[in-house]
Scaffold this motif. Sequence first.
Motif, PDB file in Angstrom:
ATOM      1  N   GLY A 176     -11.966   0.084   1.061  1.00 62.69           N
ATOM      2  CA  GLY A 176     -12.235   0.277   2.477  1.00 62.69           C
ATOM      3  C   GLY A 176     -12.895  -0.949   3.075  1.00 62.69           C
ATOM      4  N   GLY A 177     -12.800  -1.092   4.380  1.00 59.81           N
ATOM      5  CA  GLY A 177     -13.470  -2.168   5.090  1.00 59.81           C
ATOM      6  C   GLY A 177     -12.968  -3.546   4.713  1.00 59.81           C
TER       7      GLY A 177
ATOM      8  N   TRP B 265      -3.137   2.758   2.538  1.00 60.96           N
ATOM      9  CA  TRP B 265      -3.780   1.906   1.550  1.00 60.96           C
ATOM     10  C   TRP B 265      -4.525   2.769   0.537  1.00 60.96           C
ATOM     11  CZ3 TRP B 265      -2.578  -2.822   0.593  1.00 60.96           C
ATOM     12  CH2 TRP B 265      -3.436  -3.636  -0.154  1.00 60.96           C
TER      13      TRP B 265
ATOM     14  N   ALA C 275     -10.811  -3.920   1.482  1.00 55.26           N
ATOM     15  CA  ALA C 275      -9.411  -3.542   1.670  1.00 55.26           C
ATOM     16  C   ALA C 275      -8.648  -4.621   2.423  1.00 55.26           C
ATOM     17  CB  ALA C 275      -9.329  -2.215   2.415  1.00 55.26           C
TER      18      ALA C 275
ATOM     19  N   PHE D 105      -5.854  -1.517   9.706  1.00 51.84           N
ATOM     20  CA  PHE D 105      -7.188  -2.075   9.916  1.00 51.84           C
ATOM     21  C   PHE D 105      -7.557  -2.264  11.378  1.00 51.84           C
ATOM     22  CE2 PHE D 105      -5.455  -3.947   5.945  1.00 51.84           C
ATOM     23  CZ  PHE D 105      -6.253  -3.258   5.047  1.00 51.84           C
TER      24      PHE D 105
ATOM     25  N   PRO E   2      -7.119   4.805  -1.263  1.00 48.71           N
ATOM     26  CA  PRO E   2      -8.349   5.315  -0.644  1.00 48.71           C
ATOM     27  C   PRO E   2      -9.630   4.757  -1.249  1.00 48.71           C
ATOM     28  CG  PRO E   2      -7.342   6.972  -2.056  1.00 48.71           C
ATOM     29  CD  PRO E   2      -6.357   5.854  -1.967  1.00 48.71           C
ATOM     30  N   GLN E   3      -9.573   4.215  -2.477  1.00 51.09           N
ATOM     31  CA  GLN E   3     -10.800   3.703  -3.088  1.00 51.09           C
ATOM     32  C   GLN E   3     -11.271   2.397  -2.463  1.00 51.09           C
ATOM     33  OE1 GLN E   3      -7.954   4.268  -4.620  1.00 51.09           O
ATOM     34  NE2 GLN E   3      -7.344   2.594  -5.996  1.00 51.09           N
TER      35      GLN E   3
END
Length: 257
Positions: free
Chosen positions: A82-83, A77, A86, A115, A79-80
Amino acid sequence: MLDATTRSGGTASVSPRTAAELAVAAAGPVAPTGFAARVTRVLLSPWSRLSLLVALLASAATTVVLFQPQQLLTNGWPPQLGGAAAALAYAVAYGLCTVAFVPRPLLNLAAGALFGSQLGLTSAIAGTVLGAGVAFCLGRVLGQEALRPLLRGRWLKAADGQLSRHGFRTMLAMRLFPGVPFAASNYCAAVSRMGLLPFLLATGLGSIPNTAAYVVAGARASTPTSPAFLIALACIALPGLAGAVVAWRKRHRLRAR
């Protein structure tokens, strides 16, 4: 020019001009005529809307073939993100990909790999409901009116009647037992008289077991001998086997008739 009303002998009479205006008003708005009106009727006709639906689905499938979103499994995914952000973005992408005929097992495996089990399952179920809802609305608005008159065969009438009268439990069974293609069931439900809310509820609840199995398998793919991975594989294989047996028995019963 005559007045709107003239009084003669204590009675009121309406002028010819006023009478014509009242008749036009009582008749309601006049439908537009001419070339623009004919073009509008053609564009909004059932078969024009069905053609638009086919064009949209063909374009979506072509986009999938050209851009290959399955590369997400190998490239990861962006990289910018997250969590939760994303996972939310993945749910939206998941839903759009299912409309474009990307296989759900592949997307479920990717959700688990990216995830983990819990967040991956939440994202996958949200994407499943979103994709099913988009496909249902497209089919209902663009395809139902043109396709319903074509439901003349015995099997088609039986499927339509089952979905129209017992939509929730029928769709729940279709989601629980694999074998019916996800996109096909979405558009079949859209052409029937099944409501949107029962369709979404049945899709969300019925998709949990199979989706969870694939998500866990994707999350534990690095340890293929772990109990969780083996249980997930069993949960994938057993419903498929049960569905095949049920379909085989139904087929033989229909032939016997």
